[in-house]
Motif scaffolding. Structure first.
Motif, PDB file in Angstrom:
ATOM      1  N   LEU A 168      -8.019   1.267   3.712  1.00  0.00           N
ATOM      2  CA  LEU A 168      -6.776   0.861   4.378  1.00  0.00           C
ATOM      3  C   LEU A 168      -7.021  -0.050   5.575  1.00  0.00           C
ATOM      4  CD1 LEU A 168      -4.907   4.311   4.313  1.00  0.00           C
ATOM      5  CD2 LEU A 168      -4.604   2.388   2.754  1.00  0.00           C
ATOM      6  N   ALA A 217       0.850  -1.205   0.000  1.00  0.00           N
ATOM      7  CA  ALA A 217       0.000   0.000   0.000  1.00  0.00           C
ATOM      8  C   ALA A 217       0.881   1.249   0.000  1.00  0.00           C
ATOM      9  CB  ALA A 217      -0.915   0.014   1.222  1.00  0.00           C
ATOM     10  N   ILE A 243       2.514   0.777   5.242  1.00  0.00           N
ATOM     11  CA  ILE A 243       2.150   1.639   4.111  1.00  0.00           C
ATOM     12  C   ILE A 243       3.343   2.534   3.776  1.00  0.00           C
ATOM     13  CG2 ILE A 243       1.145   3.493   5.546  1.00  0.00           C
ATOM     14  CD1 ILE A 243      -1.014   3.771   3.256  1.00  0.00           C
TER      15      ILE A 243
END
Length: 316
Positions: free
Chosen positions: A260, A219, A266
């Protein structure tokens, strides 16, 4: 309630480049020297937060020169302008300052040099982007052919296939551009390329940092404006390198937290016109929701600095 753990990978370098930093300084110094209002043709850089902050200080943003009065200074944006724009300002005896990034100016000079040697130019760039418009506007109409993709290369009809050179927009995807260059070289073996790649150091460095970050997490968020070419390329590079979730956000309020849900890591980066204050805002938003561990993913160290034009360094 215990916050879930999250590893936050921070790309380095990220955010402001030397050309953006210089352009913003030019507007601030012009306001200091001449007072408000100072007119700016096009957004000085592609970032709403930056533009709004300068507007609050007295900058007036317009799209065309004819929206500016003759008796106030005007600044040309970091993306560069067609030659006709400073020529029109000179005819009107306007005070103007060119904030074109020196690395964009380098491409302009390159195009003129090839043109003076009798070569027709092929420009790899995005149609309608201010930088592309400005670069194509350095030469007479018809002297620059625009291509965006390898497929476009098959459709162009240059005046003389033996007398061609290519230049590129400075904010493109390095990998995508390499594909277009390969297509040009395959179809036009005599085509001349730049001595040094036109894609600027900042664009290249930020893309390399994203590639390194993408190996660590699936991500990624890119902080930048929707009309920022280099920011959008970072999203594309992240997605191509393995990030299943790569999104562009202008600031923390744009984060889609539901998307998320369940993540444990991330990557965060920012386009070359995104200020550090917006990056910190995003980091703080994650810290409010997660128990954050920060890790820097550094692939280059930048120490480039560009001087502002002499007219701004002289007293009023």
């Amino acid at each position: 309630m215990t916050k879930p753990p999250l590893t936050l990978y921070l790309a380095a370098p990220r955010g402001f480049c030397a050309g953006v930093d210089r352009a913003i300084k030019i507007v601030e110094m012009a306001l200091e020297k001449w007072g408000a209002p100072v007119y700016v043709r096009h957004e000085i850089v592609h970032n709403k937060y930056v533009v709004d902050a300068l507007r609050d200080q007295g900058a007036v943003f317009v799209e065309e020169l004819d929206e500016c009065p003759d008796d106030r200074p005007v600044i040309f944006s970091a993306h560069g302008v067609p030659k006709a724009v400073p020529a029109a300002a000179a005819r009107r005896e306007m005070v103007y300052v060119d904030a074109t990034c020196p690395l964009v100016s380098k491409v302009h000079i390159e195009a003129e040099r090839h043109h003076s040697n009798g070569l027709q130019m092929v420009m790899i760039g995005h149609a309608g982007h201010p930088e592309t418009v400005g670069t194509m506007g350095q030469l007479p109409e018809g002297e620059v052919i625009l291509v965006e993709t390898p497929e476009d290369v098959a459709t162009i009809t240059p005046r003389d296939p033996e007398k061609l050179a290519f230049i590129t927009q400075t904010t493109l995807s390095v990998d995508d551009t390499a594909d277009v260059v390969a297509a040009l070289q395959a179809r036009f073996p005599a085509i001349i390329g730049p001595h040094k790649e036109d894609i600027c150091y900042a664009t290249t460095n930020r893309q390399e940092a994203v590639k390194a970050m993408a190996t660590k997490t699936s991500a990624m968020l890119v902080i930048g404006a929707p009309n920022s070419s280099n920011s959008r390329r970072l999203v594309e590079v992240g997605a191509k390198t393995g990030c299943t979730y790569a999104q562009l956000v202008q600031r923390a309020t744009d984060i889609d937290w539901r998307a998320l849900d369940g993540i444990d890591s991330i990557g965060i980066t920012a386009g070359a016109s995104a200020p550090e204050v917006l990056i910190n805002e995003v980091i703080d938003a994650f810290k409010a929701r997660y128990d954050v561990t920060e890790e820097i993913v550094e692939t280059a160290v930048e120490n480039v600095e560009f001087k502002v034009p002499r007219v701004l360094r002289q007293p009023a």
